[in-house]
Design a protein around this motif. Sequence first.
Motif, PDB file in Angstrom:
ATOM      1  N   GLY A  96      -3.465 -14.336  26.192  1.00 34.75           N
ATOM      2  CA  GLY A  96      -3.441 -14.695  24.777  1.00 34.75           C
ATOM      3  C   GLY A  96      -2.672 -13.737  23.907  1.00 34.75           C
ATOM      4  O   GLY A  96      -2.385 -12.597  24.296  1.00 34.75           O
ATOM      5  N   LEU A  97      -2.330 -14.220  22.704  1.00 34.66           N
ATOM      6  CA  LEU A  97      -1.727 -13.345  21.702  1.00 34.66           C
ATOM      7  C   LEU A  97      -2.416 -13.592  20.375  1.00 34.66           C
ATOM      8  O   LEU A  97      -3.008 -14.648  20.150  1.00 34.66           O
ATOM      9  N   VAL A  98      -2.359 -12.587  19.499  1.00 38.85           N
ATOM     10  CA  VAL A  98      -2.843 -12.771  18.133  1.00 38.85           C
ATOM     11  C   VAL A  98      -1.658 -12.540  17.210  1.00 38.85           C
ATOM     12  O   VAL A  98      -0.929 -11.555  17.346  1.00 38.85           O
ATOM     13  N   LEU A  99      -1.439 -13.510  16.317  1.00 40.94           N
ATOM     14  CA  LEU A  99      -0.226 -13.503  15.505  1.00 40.94           C
ATOM     15  C   LEU A  99      -0.497 -13.087  14.061  1.00 40.94           C
ATOM     16  O   LEU A  99      -1.454 -13.555  13.435  1.00 40.94           O
ATOM     17  N   PHE A 100       0.393 -12.220  13.555  1.00 43.06           N
ATOM     18  CA  PHE A 100       0.367 -11.806  12.147  1.00 43.06           C
ATOM     19  C   PHE A 100       1.706 -12.173  11.522  1.00 43.06           C
ATOM     20  O   PHE A 100       2.759 -11.895  12.109  1.00 43.06           O
ATOM     21  N   GLY A 101       1.668 -12.781  10.335  1.00 39.71           N
ATOM     22  CA  GLY A 101       2.905 -13.146   9.641  1.00 39.71           C
ATOM     23  C   GLY A 101       3.219 -12.157   8.537  1.00 39.71           C
ATOM     24  O   GLY A 101       2.320 -11.633   7.889  1.00 39.71           O
ATOM     25  N   VAL A 102       4.517 -11.901   8.353  1.00 38.29           N
ATOM     26  CA  VAL A 102       4.976 -11.046   7.255  1.00 38.29           C
ATOM     27  C   VAL A 102       5.905 -11.903   6.395  1.00 38.29           C
ATOM     28  O   VAL A 102       7.035 -12.184   6.802  1.00 38.29           O
ATOM     29  N   PRO A 103       5.407 -12.334   5.221  1.00 41.24           N
ATOM     30  CA  PRO A 103       6.209 -13.248   4.408  1.00 41.24           C
ATOM     31  C   PRO A 103       7.291 -12.519   3.624  1.00 41.24           C
ATOM     32  O   PRO A 103       7.206 -11.306   3.412  1.00 41.24           O
ATOM     33  N   ALA A 104       8.297 -13.282   3.160  1.00 45.43           N
ATOM     34  CA  ALA A 104       9.362 -12.686   2.340  1.00 45.43           C
ATOM     35  C   ALA A 104       8.846 -12.397   0.939  1.00 45.43           C
ATOM     36  O   ALA A 104       9.252 -11.431   0.309  1.00 45.43           O
ATOM     37  N   ALA A 105       7.946 -13.242   0.443  1.00 48.29           N
ATOM     38  CA  ALA A 105       7.435 -13.052  -0.920  1.00 48.29           C
ATOM     39  C   ALA A 105       5.913 -13.089  -0.921  1.00 48.29           C
ATOM     40  O   ALA A 105       5.302 -13.811  -0.135  1.00 48.29           O
ATOM     41  N   LYS A 106       5.333 -12.281  -1.790  1.00 50.36           N
ATOM     42  CA  LYS A 106       3.877 -12.221  -1.897  1.00 50.36           C
ATOM     43  C   LYS A 106       3.465 -12.639  -3.306  1.00 50.36           C
ATOM     44  O   LYS A 106       4.247 -12.511  -4.241  1.00 50.36           O
ATOM     45  N   ASP A 107       2.232 -13.123  -3.467  1.00 46.10           N
ATOM     46  CA  ASP A 107       1.737 -13.489  -4.803  1.00 46.10           C
ATOM     47  C   ASP A 107       0.248 -13.147  -4.898  1.00 46.10           C
ATOM     48  O   ASP A 107      -0.353 -12.705  -3.922  1.00 46.10           O
ATOM     49  N   PRO A 108      -0.359 -13.332  -6.092  1.00 43.87           N
ATOM     50  CA  PRO A 108      -1.753 -12.876  -6.268  1.00 43.87           C
ATOM     51  C   PRO A 108      -2.758 -13.583  -5.357  1.00 43.87           C
ATOM     52  O   PRO A 108      -3.791 -12.994  -4.998  1.00 43.87           O
ATOM     53  N   THR A 109      -2.516 -14.831  -4.988  1.00 41.09           N
ATOM     54  CA  THR A 109      -3.491 -15.539  -4.146  1.00 41.09           C
ATOM     55  C   THR A 109      -3.096 -15.545  -2.671  1.00 41.09           C
ATOM     56  O   THR A 109      -3.869 -15.977  -1.819  1.00 41.09           O
ATOM     57  N   GLY A 110      -1.905 -15.095  -2.356  1.00 36.94           N
ATOM     58  CA  GLY A 110      -1.483 -15.088  -0.960  1.00 36.94           C
ATOM     59  C   GLY A 110      -1.183 -16.484  -0.437  1.00 36.94           C
ATOM     60  O   GLY A 110      -1.496 -16.819   0.711  1.00 36.94           O
ATOM     61  N   SER A 111      -0.523 -17.294  -1.281  1.00 34.85           N
ATOM     62  CA  SER A 111      -0.344 -18.714  -0.940  1.00 34.85           C
ATOM     63  C   SER A 111       0.507 -18.935   0.315  1.00 34.85           C
ATOM     64  O   SER A 111       0.397 -19.985   0.955  1.00 34.85           O
ATOM     65  N   GLY A 112       1.310 -17.941   0.681  1.00 40.81           N
ATOM     66  CA  GLY A 112       2.103 -18.080   1.911  1.00 40.81           C
ATOM     67  C   GLY A 112       1.231 -18.231   3.144  1.00 40.81           C
ATOM     68  O   GLY A 112       1.672 -18.739   4.175  1.00 40.81           O
ATOM     69  N   ALA A 113      -0.027 -17.814   3.015  1.00 36.32           N
ATOM     70  CA  ALA A 113      -0.921 -17.845   4.174  1.00 36.32           C
ATOM     71  C   ALA A 113      -1.291 -19.272   4.571  1.00 36.32           C
ATOM     72  O   ALA A 113      -1.626 -19.518   5.722  1.00 36.32           O
ATOM     73  N   TRP A 114      -1.262 -20.205   3.610  1.00 37.30           N
ATOM     74  CA  TRP A 114      -1.625 -21.588   3.976  1.00 37.30           C
ATOM     75  C   TRP A 114      -0.490 -22.597   3.751  1.00 37.30           C
ATOM     76  O   TRP A 114      -0.635 -23.779   3.997  1.00 37.30           O
ATOM     77  N   ASP A 115       0.637 -22.101   3.277  1.00 41.56           N
ATOM     78  CA  ASP A 115       1.812 -22.960   3.127  1.00 41.56           C
ATOM     79  C   ASP A 115       2.215 -23.495   4.512  1.00 41.56           C
ATOM     80  O   ASP A 115       2.433 -22.709   5.431  1.00 41.56           O
ATOM     81  N   PRO A 116       2.320 -24.817   4.656  1.00 44.71           N
ATOM     82  CA  PRO A 116       2.718 -25.337   5.976  1.00 44.71           C
ATOM     83  C   PRO A 116       4.084 -24.812   6.434  1.00 44.71           C
ATOM     84  O   PRO A 116       4.363 -24.779   7.632  1.00 44.71           O
TER      85      PRO A 116
END
Length: 348
Positions: A96-116
């Motif tokens: 198995g692997l565990v994945l962490f994403g590093v987005p290009a842009a961040k915001d107060p709610t962290g919307s990149g975390a659930w953006d499809p």
Amino acid sequence: MPGSRPVRLSSVGPQAGQLARPGFPVRRLRRLRRTPALRRMVAETSLTVDDLVAPLFVREDIDEARPIPSLPGHAQHTLSSLVTEARRLASLGIPGLVLFGVPAAKDPTGSGAWDPHGIAQVALGELRAALGDELVLIADLCLDEYTDHGHCGVIDEHGEVDNDATLELYQLVALAQAAAGAHMVAPSGMMDGQVAAIRAVLDSEGRSDVGVLAYAAKYASALYGPFRDAVDVRITGGGDRRGYQEDIHNRREAMAEVAQDVAEGADMVMVKPALAYLDVIAEVARLVDVPVAAYHVSGEYAMVKAAAERGWLDGDALALEHLVAIKRAGAATILTYFAAEVAEILHG
Ligand code: PBG
């Protein structure tokens, strides 16, 4: 030894051979340590490739993988180097692997975390397409990589992380990760009720097949430094996570966390970090009937690498010693940056 004077036994007592024998039978415990085969035969713990899960980082908007200086041998991956690395892990037999994403842009709610179309979701889709079920794809479920303030949840009007508002966002993240192809989601934010909230939404949206690996006893540790470099997270205002992660002084509290997560429906529970918390791992393993995982975290890896680089310690031997100790304490699954290296060692 040069410089040391021979001890004159006659001046300190009877000669060797004249000493009294012990008055009780001496167990010859060394007998079973004489040869490698004997030691292997009686070993109480065996570390195998099946025990290992590899953490991986994928970063949005880069053309080439970027090495992470404080995690030698690891990188922020592009989508394509991520898939290549995942195939390598699979070919090493790592489950198995565990994945962490590093987005290009961040915001107060962290919307990149659930953006499809967020980086982790896109990456999960590509991994699933490339590897199917060959590797268990575990998605770390948190907001800190995606929020501009660096906390694991949303901030309320008093400047505190709002537990229940955060749970609603975690539900969105869980659904997005499940839709993208995660086999398991791993909530790591230490919000109360996070497992129940995630389990409920997955079940109600027809995703009862997706498992929950709960970061159940996760401590506010100084060992996460290199990880925060890896995901470009800095908590604003010099803040820390002590308001939600566990206090390092507590063991009984960890049992409460773990019992609660199992009651909420966790399929597996995790203790983190690992080596400084072997007492917690051992007690959790006695307490629960779900599989126990431990996270050998970035700082634990970096310490070994730094000392080995200086020639102060044997890095390979120490990596094995760390992971064996974690297994011996009772963890059946170990998340570790050593996964690929140790798999290679175990394959000989
Ligand atoms: C939070 C998260 C962290 C780690 C895993 N998930 C960082 C934190 O709590 O600050 C740390 C892992 C490591 O140090 O290897 N999303």
